[in-house]
Write a protein that holds these residues in place. Structure first.
Motif, mmCIF file in Angstrom:
data_model
loop_
_atom_site.group_PDB
_atom_site.id
_atom_site.type_symbol
_atom_site.label_atom_id
_atom_site.label_comp_id
_atom_site.label_asym_id
_atom_site.label_seq_id
_atom_site.Cartn_x
_atom_site.Cartn_y
_atom_site.Cartn_z
ATOM 1 N N GLY A 67 -32.358 14.859 31.969
ATOM 2 C CA GLY A 67 -33.599 14.610 31.243
ATOM 3 C C GLY A 67 -34.386 13.442 31.800
ATOM 4 N N GLU A 88 -30.818 17.722 30.077
ATOM 5 C CA GLU A 88 -31.939 18.503 29.570
ATOM 6 C C GLU A 88 -31.535 19.966 29.629
ATOM 7 O OE1 GLU A 88 -36.329 18.027 30.880
ATOM 8 O OE2 GLU A 88 -35.603 19.799 31.971
ATOM 9 N N THR A 128 -33.830 17.159 25.585
ATOM 10 C CA THR A 128 -32.879 16.313 26.295
ATOM 11 C C THR A 128 -32.128 15.388 25.360
ATOM 12 O OG1 THR A 128 -32.608 14.745 28.131
ATOM 13 C CG2 THR A 128 -34.553 14.465 26.746
#
Length: 493
Positions: free
Chosen positions: A278, A314, A320
């Protein structure tokens, strides 16, 4: 308006055959390799509700939300495409979104009609198919059909070539997410003859386009059940990534850039169980842990070090996790390391204990800071006592933790960033919000205000918190966080 030119690859190195015989041959005798259509996605019902809420905020205005274009890494090589978060939120199209897609919401008198425009598949007899390395399906894989996407997302769809006609009547009242696709925004501005959305100023934001971005952020402050489930998936994958790293500790210690081994091991899990990481993984050993956003990750990890790992997976929906654990690579905390660790954990637990609907968001930070002030004063690091340090005009303890304690989490690791202060920092906490709690203590290697045995120690503990109807749930509680549990975790691996 015109489409962005494609491809960017130069012709001076192209060896693609151009004879009529070749074109006829490569365009023939193809079976259908396109995957079968999937059922309607669960997210479709939730995205319809999100669009309805946005529609109510901007009646009578055309709203344009681009997914964006691929971003150049170098020359004609791009970073992996990730759709703009506002686009993903309103459509439910995540890691499989087609580059350059655009959501258009057109007023219909009582609300808006939503249409998703994207580049539909090219025929196998087209030159695009085999000769266009930027968008050709021979190069980047098959694109879904209009009907398949319509069925899966519950949205009307149209080919991207129809977008210009759909926006032919755009005027100064049209709204667009300006940062999502600068080329698309510039083309629409040129079509209108002025920056669209500039006709009506907003006292707090400057333009109605800024208000659109603000509203799109604020729509994400409270997560719906589908979003919460996606965040649970992201946390579970992140837990697996931390397990992988601990299992790899010997390789981490053996390599001259052991921090890179940590990063690579975690990123492998992110790609296996999700879309990607993420955000850039922080793998900070020794005094690198005192650099808040240490992402170079090029240092050696030595026996006796603490390593601060701030990482999140993510998932394919683009939601995420964001979790930090500080681990003793040799398996045991030293006395001083544990003292610092326990102080940070105390601050995190104190902040979590006050979370419930109705509090003010900034109170979470203030609660953690009281503990940080008390402990650093108790250790003799502050020129005055904790009460004096907590006064707004002093804040001595913030030398050892200059960052904030919490931020919203979702499609972006720092989600809802364009929300108004009165909705965010000074806002009232509501059930369904998800945010981090992440206090830390960082004693720089050259900080003469602390005893030598503290210098170079950096500790952060970060968890992802869901606000419930009557309190809060720590979504990442399953990832060991007390000093004793962390030591047992490492011993088991």
């Amino acid at each position: 308006m015109t489409e962005q030119a494609a491809p960017r690859a130069t012709s001076n190195r192209s060896t693609t055959p151009g004879s009529d015989t070749f074109k006829e041959y490569i365009g023939s005798q193809w079976g259908d390799a396109r995957p079968a259509a999937s059922d309607r996605r669960e997210v479709a019902a939730f995205t319809a509700e999100r669009r309805a809420r946005l529609s109510a905020l901007h009646p009578g205005r055309t709203i344009v939300v681009p997914a964006g274009q691929a971003k150049v890494r170098s020359n004609d090589c791009d970073y992996p495409f990730r759709a703009h978060s506002a686009f993903a939120h309103l459509t439910g199209w995540g890691s499989d979104a087609v580059v350059g897609s655009v959501l258009v919401m057109t007023p219909n008198g009582s609300g808006h009609d939503a249409t998703l425009y994207f580049r539909s598949p090219a025929g196998r007899d087209s030159e695009e198919f085999y000769a266009n390395p930027e968008i050709g399906e021979f190069w980047v894989g098959p694109r879904p059909s209009l009907s398949d996407v319509a069925g899966e997302l519950g949205l009307a769809t149209a080919d991207l070539s129809d977008l210009d006609a759909a926006l032919a009547d755009a005027d100064g009242t049209t709204l667009i997410v300006r940062d999502a696709d600068p080329a698309r925004t510039a083309a629409l501005d040129a079509h209108v003859g002025a920056p669209i959305g500039s006709g009506e100023a907003d006292a707090s934001s400057g333009s109605v386009d800024d208000v659109l971005s603000r509203d799109l952020s604020e729509l994400r402050l409270v997560k719906d059940p589908w979003e919460i489930n996606e965040l649970r998936k992201a946390v579970a994958a992140t837990r697996a990534g931390f397990d992988d790293v601990i299992a790899d500790f010997q390789a981490v210690l053996d390599h001259p850039r052991g921090e890179r081994i940590v990063e690579g091991t975690f990123n492998r899990r992110a790609r296996a169980d999700g879309n990607t990481v993420g955000y850039d993984t922080i793998a900070a050993a020794g005094d690198h842990a005192c650099v808040l956003h240490w992402t170079r990750n090029d240092g050696r990890v030595r026996p006796g070090d603490l390593i601060l790992i701030d990482a999140g997976v993510e998932v394919d929906s683009l939601y995420t996790a964001d979790i930090t654990r500080t681990l003793p690579v040799s398996g045991r905390f030293s006395e001083i390391q544990r003292l610092v660790y326990d102080a940070v954990l105390e601050a995190a637990d104190a902040a979590f204990a006050i979370v419930r609907p109705g509090i003010t968001f900034r109170d979470v930070h203030a609660t953690a800071m009281r503990v940080i002030a008390e402990r650093t004063a108790e250790w003799g690091f502050l020129p005055e006592d904790a009460a004096a340090s907590l006064e707004p005009d002093k804040q001595y303890h913030r030398r050892y933790m200059v960052h904030g304690t919490s931020h919203h989490l979702g499609l972006d690791v720092h989600d809802c960033a364009k929300a108004r202060r009165e909705m965010y920092l000074d806002g009232t906490v509501q059930a369904g919000m998800v945010f981090t709690i992440e206090p830390g203590l960082y004693f720089q290697a050259n900080d003469l205000t602390v005893p030598e045995e503290f210098r170079g120690i950096g500790v952060r503990i970060e968890d992802d918190i869901l606000v419930t109807e009557d309190g809060a749930e720590n979504l990442s509680i399953g990832i060991p966080r007390t000093a004793s549990d962390v030591e047992a975790w490492i011993a088991r691996r």
